[in-house]
Enzyme design. Sequence first.
Site, PDB file in Angstrom:
ATOM      1  N   GLY A  14       0.842  -1.201   0.000  1.00 55.04           N
ATOM      2  CA  GLY A  14       0.000   0.000   0.000  1.00 55.04           C
ATOM      3  C   GLY A  14       0.873   1.245   0.000  1.00 55.04           C
ATOM      4  O   GLY A  14       1.957   1.246   0.588  1.00 55.04           O
ATOM      5  N   GLY A 115       6.420  -2.417   2.763  1.00 53.36           N
ATOM      6  CA  GLY A 115       6.017  -2.808   4.104  1.00 53.36           C
ATOM      7  C   GLY A 115       6.437  -4.234   4.413  1.00 53.36           C
ATOM      8  O   GLY A 115       7.272  -4.816   3.702  1.00 53.36           O
ATOM      9  N   GLY A 117       5.046  -7.158   4.018  1.00 52.91           N
ATOM     10  CA  GLY A 117       4.874  -8.142   2.947  1.00 52.91           C
ATOM     11  C   GLY A 117       5.938  -8.002   1.871  1.00 52.91           C
ATOM     12  O   GLY A 117       6.588  -8.982   1.477  1.00 52.91           O
ATOM     13  N   ASP A 140       1.136   2.191   8.986  1.00 58.18           N
ATOM     14  CA  ASP A 140       0.778   1.421  10.194  1.00 58.18           C
ATOM     15  C   ASP A 140       1.884   1.446  11.253  1.00 58.18           C
ATOM     16  O   ASP A 140       1.633   1.148  12.411  1.00 58.18           O
ATOM     17  CB  ASP A 140       0.510  -0.048   9.819  1.00 58.18           C
ATOM     18  CG  ASP A 140      -0.574  -0.182   8.764  1.00 58.18           C
ATOM     19  OD1 ASP A 140      -1.382   0.749   8.626  1.00 58.18           O
ATOM     20  OD2 ASP A 140      -0.598  -1.223   8.080  1.00 58.18           O
ATOM     21  N   MET A 182      -6.933   3.401  10.377  1.00 58.99           N
ATOM     22  CA  MET A 182      -6.228   2.221   9.843  1.00 58.99           C
ATOM     23  C   MET A 182      -5.165   1.731  10.823  1.00 58.99           C
ATOM     24  O   MET A 182      -5.063   2.218  11.950  1.00 58.99           O
ATOM     25  CB  MET A 182      -5.603   2.547   8.498  1.00 58.99           C
ATOM     26  CG  MET A 182      -6.595   2.570   7.351  1.00 58.99           C
ATOM     27  SD  MET A 182      -5.746   2.858   5.778  1.00 58.99           S
ATOM     28  CE  MET A 182      -7.009   2.346   4.614  1.00 58.99           C
ATOM     29  N   ARG A 184      -4.034  -1.939  10.502  1.00 63.77           N
ATOM     30  CA  ARG A 184      -4.056  -3.408  10.478  1.00 63.77           C
ATOM     31  C   ARG A 184      -3.999  -3.985  11.886  1.00 63.77           C
ATOM     32  O   ARG A 184      -4.856  -3.647  12.682  1.00 63.77           O
ATOM     33  CB  ARG A 184      -2.929  -3.955   9.575  1.00 63.77           C
ATOM     34  CG  ARG A 184      -3.215  -3.682   8.110  1.00 63.77           C
ATOM     35  CD  ARG A 184      -2.391  -4.495   7.160  1.00 63.77           C
ATOM     36  NE  ARG A 184      -2.902  -5.855   7.031  1.00 63.77           N
ATOM     37  CZ  ARG A 184      -3.937  -6.212   6.262  1.00 63.77           C
ATOM     38  NH1 ARG A 184      -4.598  -5.310   5.561  1.00 63.77           N
ATOM     39  NH2 ARG A 184      -4.319  -7.453   6.184  1.00 63.77           N
ATOM     40  N   ARG A 287      -3.794   7.797   3.812  1.00 59.29           N
ATOM     41  CA  ARG A 287      -2.624   7.464   2.992  1.00 59.29           C
ATOM     42  C   ARG A 287      -2.331   8.515   1.929  1.00 59.29           C
ATOM     43  O   ARG A 287      -1.300   8.438   1.259  1.00 59.29           O
ATOM     44  CB  ARG A 287      -2.834   6.103   2.317  1.00 59.29           C
ATOM     45  CG  ARG A 287      -2.857   4.977   3.306  1.00 59.29           C
ATOM     46  CD  ARG A 287      -2.352   3.664   2.766  1.00 59.29           C
ATOM     47  NE  ARG A 287      -2.640   3.322   1.418  1.00 59.29           N
ATOM     48  CZ  ARG A 287      -3.184   2.166   1.032  1.00 59.29           C
ATOM     49  NH1 ARG A 287      -3.537   1.273   1.947  1.00 59.29           N
ATOM     50  NH2 ARG A 287      -3.349   1.889  -0.236  1.00 59.29           N
TER      51      ARG A 287
HETATM   52  O1  F6P Z   1      -0.942  -1.304   5.438  1.00 61.60           O
HETATM   53  C1  F6P Z   1      -1.453  -0.064   5.132  1.00 61.60           C
HETATM   54  C2  F6P Z   1      -2.948  -0.101   5.053  1.00 61.60           C
HETATM   55  O2  F6P Z   1      -3.412   1.191   4.748  1.00 61.60           O
HETATM   56  C3  F6P Z   1      -3.635  -0.665   6.293  1.00 61.60           C
HETATM   57  O3  F6P Z   1      -3.696   0.275   7.331  1.00 61.60           O
HETATM   58  C4  F6P Z   1      -4.976  -1.066   5.723  1.00 61.60           C
HETATM   59  O4  F6P Z   1      -5.561  -2.113   6.475  1.00 61.60           O
HETATM   60  C5  F6P Z   1      -4.611  -1.554   4.363  1.00 61.60           C
HETATM   61  O5  F6P Z   1      -3.387  -0.967   4.014  1.00 61.60           O
HETATM   62  C6  F6P Z   1      -5.640  -1.238   3.312  1.00 61.60           C
HETATM   63  O6  F6P Z   1      -5.260  -1.836   2.124  1.00 61.60           O
HETATM   64  P1  F6P Z   1      -5.974  -1.575   0.742  1.00 61.60           P
HETATM   65  O7  F6P Z   1      -5.385  -0.300   0.185  1.00 61.60           O
HETATM   66  O8  F6P Z   1      -5.624  -2.749  -0.068  1.00 61.60           O
HETATM   67  O9  F6P Z   1      -7.444  -1.411   0.993  1.00 61.60           O
END
Ligand code: F6P
Length: 360
Positions: A14, A115, A117, A140, A182, A184, A287
């Site tokens: 992300g 991040g 992953g 996060d 957010m 996670r 974000r």
């Molecule tokens: O890891 C960053 C993050 O913004 C988390 O806080 C959130 O759960 C996730 O990514 C959301 O992911 P996506 O953009 O795939 O919805």
Amino acid sequence: MPEIKRIGVLTGGGDAPGLNAVIRAVVKAASNSGIECVGLEDSFDGLIEPGRSRVLTPRDVTGILRLGGTILGTTNRGNPFEYPIATSDGVHDYSDRCVEMFHKMGLGALIVIGGDGTLAIAHQFFDRGIPIVGVPKTIDNDIMGTTNCFGFDTAVDFATDAIDRLHVTAEAHHRIMVVEVMGRYAGWIALYAGVAGGADAILIPEIPFDIGVVCERLMARDRWGAKFSIVVVAEGAFPKGGEISLLQAAHGAHVERLGGIGAQVCAALADQTGKETRSVVLGHLQRGGPPTSFDRALATRFGGKAVELVKRGEFGTMVAFEPPAIVARRLDEVVGKTKTVPMDYDLLLTAKALGVTFGD
Ligand code: F6P
């Protein structure tokens, strides 16, 4: 060690404010050392086909320091080691193709900005012989081995501003306002934004909550005359004996999507307190936008340090913030772990001492 003349840089997972600041720092620092940078598009996808990469010169990164997002694009869909994908000339094993292309493109090293992953994938590529330096990124702030990731400060700043705005309308209407943020499986954003925004209750994944305890705290405020309250809920928070709320379960290359707990807490509080309640999900707004000055400086330091590690041949590493220094950590010591809020964390204890409830 042969001198490195050309490196690749990619952004994965992300997005987070500050990605462009890292790319800019990498390109400028490398260029000033006579190293050419190749920007790979959409994470490791940019290592699959030649058309998905481009040389980045200092001219190409001029003016991007203050921009959110990433000029290289990104993806958080799955692991190239697990999911074969179809390319224009048939179905290939993604990881084999990446290794082959890395060499074909004449790259001497790869800087991977991502991040948990993405860094885990980077570590697997390091084991396959690709000289890797990682740069930790996430709003996060849950990456092991670094006090801060860039993007976190910007997300907290935004969430705090949102809470400030909600405060005035909550007070005007004598309401309870629930804000889902957010993070996670870690409560960093909720904790920092909650404290900075003066929340009365902060619910984080590290502390399963009892809604009755939260109600009692909010009703006590009511009794002594504060007829409104702010409750900050991390998306990964869950009630005692309950489970994390999901918007979507993991499927194929997609990880599970968290969300919904704010609305549930809101409904339960309305039910048990009899007060008017409203809930807001800040979502991806956290974000976007320009990185804060703190994140710009941190991202720039990370980018500069990553190039320094490349020049020194220190691969299989990740740059990290260990105040006041930027240091190198071994990737194998940080990947596969989640940095959660420790129960003896100063800000947590201070918030509790000030009367903020965490529902425990
Ligand atoms: O890891 C960053 C993050 O913004 C988390 O806080 C959130 O759960 C996730 O990514 C959301 O992911 P996506 O953009 O795939 O919805």
